[in-house]
Structures are given as C-alpha cells and as structure tokens.
Design an enzyme around this catalytic site. Structure first.
Site, PDB file in Angstrom:
ATOM      1  CD  GLU A   1      -1.747  -2.396   1.462  1.00  0.00           C
ATOM      2  OE1 GLU A   1      -0.605  -2.611   1.923  1.00  0.00           O
ATOM      3  OE2 GLU A   1      -2.582  -3.285   1.292  1.00  0.00           O
TER       4      GLU A   1
ATOM      5  CG  HIS B   1     -11.507  -6.966   5.952  1.00  0.00           C
ATOM      6  ND1 HIS B   1     -10.477  -7.467   6.693  1.00  0.00           N
ATOM      7  CD2 HIS B   1     -11.319  -7.437   4.689  1.00  0.00           C
ATOM      8  CE1 HIS B   1      -9.704  -8.225   5.925  1.00  0.00           C
ATOM      9  NE2 HIS B   1     -10.187  -8.206   4.706  1.00  0.00           N
TER      10      HIS B   1
END
Lengths: 383, 326
Positions: free
Chosen positions: B62, B131
C-alpha cells in the site's frame, strides 16, 4: 511490444551477472586510488578532458566550503540545524555530474553536492535549515526534487516518476538517493520491488556512510548492501564513494542502462560521514577517533588534487583560484544567510491547497486581523 | 436516455470509466483491480478496455501504491489509488500524511498532487478484523488533504469524476455496505459541487447530520420519527474535509437541536469537531447540547457484535429523544 509491457528478465543471483553494463564483481570499483593514482577498470572507463577534471575538483572544493560555512553558521545560531556532507563530496558530485539535463533526482536531505550540480543556489538549501521555508528551489525547473526528511519515502516517488517517464516514452532516467539506514525502511524495499516489477528507469544511489545517526551498518544489514539488489532481481554494484571518477563512471553507466530500458540498478557508494549526522549529535559518543583518522586518508578531495598535480592537469595557480572562489562562495553564503528575510507569516496558509478551502481562508483572515491588531507587525505583507 | 438505475458500485465504475475517457493521464493503481476488477468489482472491465498501463495490478504494497502515485503526479499523471479495505490504508498512512498532503505546501505550489485515494470504508458486511474501519478523522486532521464520503449513486458517479479532476489530493471514502444500494442517476445532469453538504430531508425538530453509510440510517430514523410525530431534518455532509457547515448552522438555528451520527469511534471523531463548531456558531439558538451517536471507543469488534457497535436507527432515535428532553 512496448517498454511498459516487457517482462523484466530475472537476473542471475550473482550481482551484475545478468546485466551487460555491469561486471560480475563484488569488489569496490575504483578509478583513482587514495594516493591519487589513476587506475583502469575493465568495465568502467571514464574519459574526461582536463577541463572536466578540473571542474570536478572545483565542485568538490566548493561544496566542502559551503558545508564548512553552514556548519559554522549553525554553531553561531544562524541555522537551526545542519546536515553535513563532509566526506561524501565525491559520492554526491560524481552522482550529480552523471545526470543528464533531463534526468530527475530525488534527494533525501544531505545531498547538497547534488543540489550544487543541478544549479541550485546554496542559499535556497540553507533556507530550509534556517527555518525560512521547506527548501526554496524549484524542483520542476532544476529537476532536483525538494528534500525529503522522512527516511526513504522519496524512493517511491522516484520509482513512480520513473514509471511516468516510461509511459511518456521519454529517454531519461531517475536517480533516487538514500542512505544505509534507509535501506532498512519498508518503503525503500517496496520501491525496489516496484522498480523491478515494472522495469522502471530508476537508479537507487545509496551513500553508505557507515552510520544511521549513531547506529552502525552492522545493525542494518548482515550482507553488503549492494548484494541486496540481487534479491530484488536487478544488478547491484559497489563503488568507492570517495572516488569521484569511479562514482561518475558507475552512475553514468547505470543511468544509461535505465534510459535504454534495462531497468533499475542499485549503487552502493562506500563512503564515510566525517562529521556528525547533524549538528545536533555527537559522534565521539559512538565511534572511535581512529576510524575517522583512517578515513581521512581516503579523503576525496586530497586524492583528486594529488592526481591533478602529479599529472600536470592543474598547477598551483589553479588551486589558488579555486580557493579564492571558495572564499567568495563562503562570503556569499554568510551574508546571504544573515540577511535572509523571514517568511511572511500569512504565507503559511497560502499553499496548503491548490484550491483554498473556505475554512482555511477564514482562518487566514483571522490571523491577518490578529496580527494587524499589533501596530508593529505585518502578517500578510513583506517586511 | 441519460437516466439509469445504478448501484453505488456501478456508478463508481461508470464514473471512473468516464474520467479515464476524458483524460488520458488518469491511471488507476491497486491490488487486484485488473482482471478481477477489484475485490468489490468497482473497476470491473476497465483494464480490458484501457489496458494494463492505465489500470495497473500492483504488487501488494500500500505504501508503494500511494508513494509511486506521488511520482506519477509529479510527472503530470492523475493517479487514482485503490486501497482494498479501510484497515489496510495504514501502511500507506506515512505517504499520505507526510508526503501527499504536504508536497503542494512544501513546494510553495510548484508541485501539485492531484491524487485520489479510494477507500471502501465502514462496517456492516460481516468481515474479519481490519475490514470495517472508519479512518476519516486521521485524514481530516491532516492539512493538505481533502476527504469526501459519498452516500448514494448520484454522488458516487459525479463525485469520483470531480475528485479526479480536482487539483488537490482527495481521500475518497466509499460506503462499502451500501455498494449495492440503487438510485436513478442522470448522467447528463449538471452535478452539484463536490465540497458541499446537502439537506436530504427537511424537518423542524432536530437536525441530524451524517455522511457516507450513516446517511441511510439517519433517513430510516427520520422515517421512524415521523411515525411518532417528530420531524427530523437530515443533512448529508458529503464532505468530511473541508466541512461545509453553513447549511448546518442555518438548520440548527431553526431547529435548535443537533445530532451527529457516524460509525467511527466517538472520541475525537468528526462529531467532536462538528459539535464544537455548531456550539460556537449557534450557541444562542441551541435548546440542547449537540449530541453524538458514534461507534464505541473499542477496536472494531468481531462481526457477530458489529450490529451492537454500529449506530442504528434506534440509537439515533434515542439521541433525538435525549435532545428533545432538554
């Protein structure tokens, strides 16, 4: 098949073995011995005119004088801090002079020598350390990015920029600077993975100056740094970072390989930081004096001077002229620093966004009005 | 016919497609966004039509997705980064807050950072740890970033295009549990400006503020309140940073009451800032303190508990009751 869609070939685990521009060698590449003897290397030639050689010497002397003057200015309270390049002049001048005009450089925060080769005024670098701004030069026109203080972040910027170069079909390369400490950062490793994966035209130039502030290289790596490149799938090479000719030759070759679509190279410039990490630390706490004395024998300027003298490329008049020029530069830096205007206070609001937000505009107005309530200050206008 | 019924997910897909057609410099980057079309299929079919160089399946990193976007932006591209889930943005957090947010200021405006960082945010889908988070306050606290949170297909379609065309870096939050919500989208209409809040339901008793996934919850609460004879004015903030609070102040001066709803942990969440600003601006009009309905100050819980954690219409109505009791 476009350059972008080419698959990067996996290189031999032996560093450099798969790349025609690099020899199959792990040893320090050197073209000028510490005694100033010119030596040849089978894979790296450098053919410079006498004028170019004298130019490199001039660069080395001037950036060292700049550094000495800045350190003095910090000691006298004119700079908040200074990150000295003392001892790393050859690595920076060699790498900087290897860049073509259209190449882009991404420094960390010690690359004053590279800034010099890109035509950046020393005062524009000093302004950062004086607290006037975050670096006063134009990174677009100079092709020398602003300093990046967070260790290693710029390696990703360089890789992304190189991916842009690829997409544009441009024949230029990108040079990313990092230190031995930065090699431990995740982002640096990610940058190398990306560079390899996309075959980006970027060269990672690591100045291994042996210490990350106070922590020695042994705490960063159990293998020589250049060997890490093999794990990422591109060549790594170690060059004598105190030998400006070798650094120039190796960096030129790597940048040319990048421009030709051969992808990234990792260069480890083996050198030594003669001073402190910054003016805030004390190297006598973490290293022995003998080590410094040993490295003084490999001084990058002394060895080029010996070569130029011995080979008759430069005479005492030339060396005197460079010294005089260094004196002038030091005077320019000194007067420019002490006379540098403070920033206009309200400017801190001005470039936060390309499109100002109403909230910040209102905060700015309040700030200006507050300043105006004192009769002797001007927040929104120059002094 | 320019009006279609679209889900938020499909509206984002069409918005991205339009942005890529309009500007060849737009490049999408992220994990699994190519052949798979993203884990939520938001980029479905785009790589097939625009090629691997414009819809880039990246290595799994990321920080690099965002960090290389910085370099591409410096080279004149308009990168759109996809972060797969909200809790995965933190490896990129350094790049976002120390680099993306600061480079325009650092360079005194010489280097622009027109980067969009798309993040499916929030809970309610029964997922595992990391999540379901709501990281908006981290970004809203950072000068140099703008943060948008869409709640419906119309704003998804236009908002993503406006964010990509915008010169500043934008963290673009997508309400993942609402990806499948549908609405009519007129793709020929004149879009509303990006950084404006909007009254989505008029009312007189209490002003309820929400953004992203909580807008639907607030509207459900307003429906339920109406059955009890209470009239809630619901405002979709649409933008988290900058906050567009003038319509909120106007509303609160009329209703005298304000409830802020979000999924993120309550302490130092957006509600805290909004409560402070509403109090500063509307003090003499307030009949009750500004109340916050948010997630608890716990890590996001296991999914069997998320319905307890997430604000629902009952918790909103409870806050409305408390406000009315003052």
């Amino acid at each position: 098949m476009s350059a972008l869609s080419q698959t990067t070939e996996v290189v031999d685990p032996v560093p450099g073995a798969g790349a025609p521009h690099l020899p199959q060698q792990p040893e320090l590449i050197q073209l000028l011995t510490p005694e100033g003897e010119r030596v040849e290397h089978a894979d790296y030639a450098v053919d410079l005119t006498d004028e170019e050689l004298r130019g490199l010497y001039r660069d080395l002397v001037l950036v060292r004088r700049w550094d000495v003057e800045a350190t003095a200015l910090q000691r006298q309270g004119e700079l908040g801090i200074w990150a000295s390049l003392l001892g790393q002049e050859a690595a920076q001048i060699g790498a900087g002079r290897a860049l073509a005009d259209d190449d882009m450089a991404f420094p960390t925060y010690r690359e004053h020598g590279v800034a010099w080769t890109r035509g950046v005024d020393p005062l524009e670098v000093i302004s950062l350390f004086r607290g006037v701004d975050n670096g006063g030069w134009d990174p677009v026109s100079t092709k020398f990015n602003l300093y990046t203080i967070v260790i290693g972040a710029q390696c990703l910027h360089a890789t992304g920029y190189a991916m842009g170069v690829q997409r544009d079909g441009a024949e230029s390369a990108v040079l990313a600077f990092l230190g031995d400490g930065a090699s431990s950062e995740g982002e640096v490793n990610e940058a190398m993975i990306w560079a390899a994966s996309f075959g980006a035209p970027v060269v990672f130039f690591c100045q291994n100056n042996q210490y990350a502030i106070s922590v020695p290289l042994e705490r960063q790596s159990r293998v020589p740094l250049y060997q890490r490149a093999a794990g990422f799938g591109f060549p790594g090479v170690r060059v004598d970072g105190n030998d400006v000719l070798a650094v120039l030759a190796v960096t030129r070759a790597a940048l040319q390989a990048a421009r030709e679509g051969q992808g990234p190279t990792f260069i480890e410039a083996f050198t030594y930081r003669m001073g402190a990490h910054t003016t805030s630390d004390d190297p006598t706490r973490y290293r022995l004096a003998g080590e410094l004395e040993e490295w003084k024998l490999r001084d990058p300027i002394a060895r080029l001077k010996a070569h130029l003298s011995r080979s008759g490329i430069a005479d005492p008049a030339f060396f005197d002229a460079v010294e005089a020029e260094a004196d002038e530069l030091a005077a320019h830096i000194r007067s420019g620093t002490v006379n540098m205007p403070d920033p206009v206070p309200a400017e801190m609001f001005d470039h936060v966004y390309a499109e100002q937000t109403p909230h910040l505009a209102a905060q700015r107005d309040e700030f200006v009005a507050y300043h105006a309530s004192f009769s002797d200050t001007a927040a929104g206008e120059g002094h | 016919m320019s009006t279609q019924t679209l889900t938020i997910g499909k509206a984002l897909n069409l918005g991205l497609r339009k942005a890529m057609e309009d500007d060849a410099k737009v490049v999408l980057m992220g994990e699994d966004i190519g052949k798979l079309g993203g884990v939520f299929r938001i980029t479905d079919g785009l790589q097939k039509d625009f090629g691997e160089d414009r819809v880039v399946d990246t290595p799994l990193a990321e920080a690099a997705i965002v960090g290389t976007a910085v370099g591409l932006a410096m080279r004149g591209y308009r990168p759109v980064c996809e972060i797969q889930f909200d809790g995965f943005v933190f490896p990129a957090y350094n790049q976002i807050v120390t680099q993306v947010a600061k480079i325009h200021a650092r360079s005194k405006g010489k280097v622009a950072m027109p980067i969009v960082i798309r993040i499916p945010m929030g809970g309610g889908i029964g997922a595992v740890e990391h999540h379901s988070e709501s990281p908006e306050a981290y970004f809203a606290h950072t000068a140099g970033l703008k943060v948008v949170a869409v709640s419906n297909p119309v704003d998804a379609y236009w908002g993503i295009q406006q964010a990509i065309a915008h010169p500043d870096p934008i963290v673009f939050l997508e309400p993942k549990r609402r990806y499948w919500e549908k609405a009519e989208v007129d793709t020929a209409a004149e879009p509303e400006p990006l950084f404006r809040s909007r009254i989505v339901r008029g009312g007189d008793d209490v002003t309820v503020l929400a953004y992203g996934p909580m807008v639907k919850t607030a509207l459900q609460a307003a429906d339920a309140a109406a059955e009890e004879g209470r009239s809630l004015e619901v405002i979709d903030l649409r933008t988290v940073s900058p906050l567009d609070l003038d319509p909120v102040f106007e509303s609160v001066r009329r209703t005298g009451r304000c409830v802020v709803v979000h999924e993120a942990p309550t302490t130092l969440g957006l509600g805290s800032e909004i409560a402070a600003r509403v109090t500063e601006s509307c003090f003499h009009s307030l009949e009750a303190p500004v109340l916050r309905v948010g997630g608890y100050d716990t890590p996001y819980p296991p999914s069997k508990l998320e319905e307890e954690y997430l604000p629902d219409l009952d918790r909103v109505l409870d806050a409305v009751d408390r406000s009315m009791e003052f």
